[in-house]
Write an enzyme that holds these catalytic residues in place. Structure first.
Site, PDB file in Angstrom:
ATOM      1  N   LYS A   1      12.253  -0.640  -4.394  1.00  0.00           N
ATOM      2  CA  LYS A   1      12.146  -0.994  -2.974  1.00  0.00           C
ATOM      3  C   LYS A   1      10.879  -1.818  -2.768  1.00  0.00           C
ATOM      4  CE  LYS A   1      10.308   0.638   0.676  1.00  0.00           C
ATOM      5  NZ  LYS A   1       9.912  -0.630   1.339  1.00  0.00           N
TER       6      LYS A   1
ATOM      7  N   GLY B   1       0.782   1.891  -3.648  1.00  0.00           N
ATOM      8  CA  GLY B   1       0.531   1.654  -2.231  1.00  0.00           C
ATOM      9  C   GLY B   1      -0.733   2.384  -1.794  1.00  0.00           C
ATOM     10  N   SER B   2      -0.810   2.671  -0.509  1.00  0.00           N
ATOM     11  CA  SER B   2      -2.038   3.255   0.040  1.00  0.00           C
ATOM     12  C   SER B   2      -2.119   4.754  -0.244  1.00  0.00           C
ATOM     13  CB  SER B   2      -2.067   3.017   1.549  1.00  0.00           C
ATOM     14  OG  SER B   2      -0.980   3.698   2.141  1.00  0.00           O
TER      15      SER B   2
ATOM     16  N   GLU C   1      -0.011   4.918  -7.905  1.00  0.00           N
ATOM     17  CA  GLU C   1      -1.108   3.943  -8.066  1.00  0.00           C
ATOM     18  C   GLU C   1      -1.592   3.610  -6.666  1.00  0.00           C
ATOM     19  OE1 GLU C   1      -2.457   2.954 -10.785  1.00  0.00           O
ATOM     20  OE2 GLU C   1      -1.001   3.658 -12.248  1.00  0.00           O
TER      21      GLU C   1
ATOM     22  N   CYS D   1      -6.081  -4.192  -4.858  1.00  0.00           N
ATOM     23  CA  CYS D   1      -6.510  -2.781  -4.921  1.00  0.00           C
ATOM     24  C   CYS D   1      -7.745  -2.597  -5.780  1.00  0.00           C
ATOM     25  CB  CYS D   1      -5.374  -1.920  -5.464  1.00  0.00           C
ATOM     26  SG  CYS D   1      -4.884  -2.404  -7.133  1.00  0.00           S
TER      27      CYS D   1
ATOM     28  N   GLU E   1     -11.534   2.045   2.694  1.00  0.00           N
ATOM     29  CA  GLU E   1     -10.916   0.866   2.073  1.00  0.00           C
ATOM     30  C   GLU E   1     -10.499  -0.107   3.179  1.00  0.00           C
ATOM     31  OE1 GLU E   1      -6.872   1.062   0.541  1.00  0.00           O
ATOM     32  OE2 GLU E   1      -7.417  -0.192  -1.162  1.00  0.00           O
TER      33      GLU E   1
HETATM   34  P1  NAD Z   1       1.764   1.172   1.932  1.00  0.00           P
HETATM   35  O1  NAD Z   1       1.379   2.483   1.375  1.00  0.00           O
HETATM   36  O2  NAD Z   1       1.771   0.980   3.397  1.00  0.00           O
HETATM   37  O3  NAD Z   1       3.254   0.774   1.449  1.00  0.00           O
HETATM   38  C1  NAD Z   1       3.600   0.719   0.090  1.00  0.00           C
HETATM   39  C2  NAD Z   1       5.112   0.825  -0.031  1.00  0.00           C
HETATM   40  O4  NAD Z   1       5.520   2.137   0.389  1.00  0.00           O
HETATM   41  C3  NAD Z   1       5.901  -0.150   0.841  1.00  0.00           C
HETATM   42  O5  NAD Z   1       7.035  -0.594   0.123  1.00  0.00           O
HETATM   43  C4  NAD Z   1       6.333   0.715   2.027  1.00  0.00           C
HETATM   44  O6  NAD Z   1       7.500   0.269   2.673  1.00  0.00           O
HETATM   45  C5  NAD Z   1       6.580   2.039   1.334  1.00  0.00           C
HETATM   46  N1  NAD Z   1       6.506   3.222   2.195  1.00  0.00           N
HETATM   47  C6  NAD Z   1       5.829   3.383   3.364  1.00  0.00           C
HETATM   48  N2  NAD Z   1       5.999   4.642   3.825  1.00  0.00           N
HETATM   49  C7  NAD Z   1       6.800   5.292   2.935  1.00  0.00           C
HETATM   50  C8  NAD Z   1       7.326   6.613   2.848  1.00  0.00           C
HETATM   51  N3  NAD Z   1       7.054   7.526   3.769  1.00  0.00           N
HETATM   52  N4  NAD Z   1       8.096   6.929   1.799  1.00  0.00           N
HETATM   53  C9  NAD Z   1       8.348   6.021   0.825  1.00  0.00           C
HETATM   54  N5  NAD Z   1       7.897   4.756   0.858  1.00  0.00           N
HETATM   55  C10 NAD Z   1       7.116   4.394   1.889  1.00  0.00           C
HETATM   56  O7  NAD Z   1       0.831   0.110   1.209  1.00  0.00           O
HETATM   57  P2  NAD Z   1       0.721  -1.463   1.485  1.00  0.00           P
HETATM   58  O8  NAD Z   1       0.056  -1.686   2.803  1.00  0.00           O
HETATM   59  O9  NAD Z   1       2.038  -2.110   1.213  1.00  0.00           O
HETATM   60  O10 NAD Z   1      -0.270  -1.893   0.287  1.00  0.00           O
HETATM   61  C11 NAD Z   1      -1.654  -1.793   0.385  1.00  0.00           C
HETATM   62  C12 NAD Z   1      -2.167  -0.549  -0.336  1.00  0.00           C
HETATM   63  O11 NAD Z   1      -1.686  -0.519  -1.682  1.00  0.00           O
HETATM   64  C13 NAD Z   1      -3.683  -0.544  -0.451  1.00  0.00           C
HETATM   65  O12 NAD Z   1      -4.174   0.740  -0.159  1.00  0.00           O
HETATM   66  C14 NAD Z   1      -3.930  -0.890  -1.919  1.00  0.00           C
HETATM   67  O13 NAD Z   1      -5.155  -0.432  -2.421  1.00  0.00           O
HETATM   68  C15 NAD Z   1      -2.759  -0.242  -2.578  1.00  0.00           C
HETATM   69  N6  NAD Z   1      -2.490  -0.853  -3.893  1.00  0.00           N
HETATM   70  C16 NAD Z   1      -2.759  -0.136  -5.026  1.00  0.00           C
HETATM   71  C17 NAD Z   1      -2.550  -0.717  -6.288  1.00  0.00           C
HETATM   72  C18 NAD Z   1      -2.831   0.030  -7.573  1.00  0.00           C
HETATM   73  O14 NAD Z   1      -2.356  -0.403  -8.627  1.00  0.00           O
HETATM   74  N7  NAD Z   1      -3.591   1.121  -7.557  1.00  0.00           N
HETATM   75  C19 NAD Z   1      -2.054  -2.021  -6.363  1.00  0.00           C
HETATM   76  C20 NAD Z   1      -1.792  -2.711  -5.184  1.00  0.00           C
HETATM   77  C21 NAD Z   1      -1.998  -2.123  -3.951  1.00  0.00           C
END
Ligand code: NAD
Length: 495
Positions: A194, A246-247, A269, A303, A399
């Protein structure tokens, strides 16, 4: 220069009705809710993608499950590697189309989409393809007592876990997607991925290329939508593993949902608040160039990038002055303009979040440069450097995931380590020094998944990557990923 000309293939692709990729087929998606996709350089809607319903998510998982038990299980490890290498070749052959699509959805500079996002996805894919023939168990000799001359031998099998739910963010949607797709396919798993609702298109196009490369139908599926689609995926009983990037708040919710669903294993991650430390002997010009490149690439939406910079007190003034001057020289412009060195933020919601940080910085910090939005269409802000008031300054702890560097002086190494480790996060860190013995003494005391010396934010497929503390669970790349995508089965034989 001005914006590059879009390829006809890109224009045609944008105009398609977009939804999902299930059972080897592009799907427009059911009539129902959809998400508008905006070009961050202009703020205009460039396309639309359907949100997956529960039925569509279930169809994708079922097709992945059938392929896991059937077509993909029948492909030999060698042939799996061949197919993934063929996909890498096709991504390379269609690189410009993919780079343009990614830039249009994410606001990533076209140079970065070409040179990093797509080019490095190919490098990672080929690296993972090499693992296909190298996934092995171990043999061991049990010490059980032998009363009548019987003997024992034992071995372990590394078996694929099954259907993987890959959930990825918007900042590097292709590369992070490829890490999960390749990890799953090379270990014999299948995947439903997704993408982020902000950047859904490029992985849909790559799913088409995967079929062309010989990936059997159902092995690699894409479902689109907001968090709800991800939630449906995690909760499906046939999903064996969740691979999430993600976050931190979403990661915690995802981890809990996976555990509650079926004790589904999850690798997470997550975010970071990564420190860079410039020691007293630092080469200031080299560090300015390095922080400029790594903290502001993709407008700081990385990230692993450094957001808090601790500088030895003797070098603070020189460092902040030179960094501010260098940032003032950057050409800000459209992501499709190859001459622009700094582009828009990725989406309107993120712009609002960054403007909130600017407001707080202007109210309570010394601003070295930036902290303003640009008066032009799209989601543009200025690259920003601020001085922290003291170690408890929120800008040293939250962050931002944006182009904001917060600087604090330090006096000695004990204080530096306390400052660097004063965070719930532990993703990455860097030391900037030519005193190698000092660096080697500090590295074991730094709480981070990766520590760089005289560099930051460089990832290589051979080097494991992941977070300690609240920055995540699990490691990608190297051989480390194998543990997370396979189950260990022990076999004991009496003879
Ligand atoms: P996010 O957590 O808002 O979303 C990430 C993904 O999760 C999206 O596809 C979103 O639609 C999905 N999502 C949201 N709520 C969900 C739920 N309840 N259940 C399942 N899926 C859900 O993050 P973002 O704003 O897309 O990305 C930014 C964040 O990602 C930053 O905090 C960044 O540090 C982190 N990040 C980490 C890495 C790593 O490798 N550690 C790499 C890139 C980004």
């Amino acid at each position: 220069m001005s914006d590059i000309q879009l390829l006809p293939a890109v224009v045609e692709f944008l105009a398609r009705p977009h939804g999902h990729f299930i059972e080897g087929q592009y799907q427009a998606g059911e009539a129902g809710p959809s998400v508008d996709i905006h070009d961050p350089s202009s703020g205009t809607v460039i396309s639309r993608v359907a949100e997956a319903s529960e039925v569509e998510v279930a169809r994708a998982v079922l097709s992945a499950r059938q392929a896991f038990k059937g077509s993909w299980a029948e492909v030999s490890p060698y042939q799996k590697g061949v197919v993934l290498n063929r996909l890498a070749d096709l991504i390379e052959a269609n690189a410009e189309e993919l780079a343009q699509l990614e830039t249009l959805c994410s606001g990533k500079s076209i140079n970065l989409s070409r040179g990093l996002e797509i080019a490095q996805s190919v490098v990672f894919l080929r690296y993972f393809a090499g693992w296909a023939t190298k996934i092995t168990g171990q043999t061991m000799t049990p010490s059980l007592p032998s009363f009548g001359g019987e003997r024992y031998t034992a071995f372990t099998l590394r078996e694929p876990v099954g259907v993987v739910a890959g959930i990825v963010p918007w900042n590097f949607s292709v590369m992070i997607g490829i890490w999960k797709i390749a990890s799953a396919l090379v270990t014999g798993c299948t995947i439903v991925i997704k993408p982020s609702e902000f950047t859904p298109l490029t992985l849909l196009r790559i799913a088409e290329l995967a079929v062309e490369a010989g990936v059997p139908a159902g092995v690699f599926n894409v479902v689109n939508g907001r968090g709800q689609a991800g939630q449906l995926l995690i909760e499906h009983p046939l999903v064996a593993k969740v691979a999430f990037t993600g976050s931190v708040p979403t990661g915690i919710a995802v981890g809990k949902a996976a555990m509650a669903a079926n004790l589904t294993r999850a690798t997470l991650e997550l975010g970071g608040k990564n420190p860079a430390a410039l020691l007293a002997d630092v080469d200031v010009d080299g560090a300015v160039a390095g922080i400029l490149q790594t903290a502001f690439v993709h407008q700081g939406q990385v990230c692993a990038s450094p957001e808090r910079v601790y500088v030895h007190r003797s070098k603070v003034q020189e460092f902040t002055r030179k960094l501010g001057e260098a940032l003032g020289q950057l050409k800000i412009g459209s992501a499709l303009d190859p001459d622009a060195q700094f582009g828009p933020l990725a989406n309107a919601a993120h712009l609002q979040k960054i403007l909130g940080f600017f407001e707080r910085a202007r109210a309570s910090n010394t601003v070295v440069c930036g902290a303003k939005a640009l008066d032009r269409p799209g989601y543009f802000v200025e690259p920003t450097v601020v001085l922290a008031n003291d170690p408890s300054d929120p800008l040293l702890h939250e962050e931002t995931f944006g182009p904001i560097v917060c600087v604090l002086p330090f006096d000695d190494e004990e204080q530096l380590l306390a400052l660097m480790n004063d965070s719930p996060y532990g993703l990455t860190a860097s030391l900037w020094t030519n005193d190698l013995s000092k660096a080697l003494r500090l590295i074991p005391q730094i709480e981070a998944g990766t520590v760089w010396v005289n560099m930051h934010t460089f990832l290589d497929p051979a080097v494991p990557f992941g977070g300690s503390k609240a920055s995540g669970v699990g490691r990608e790349f190297g051989s480390a990923f194998i543990e997370d995508y396979t189950e260990l089965k022990s076999v004991m034989i009496r003879y």
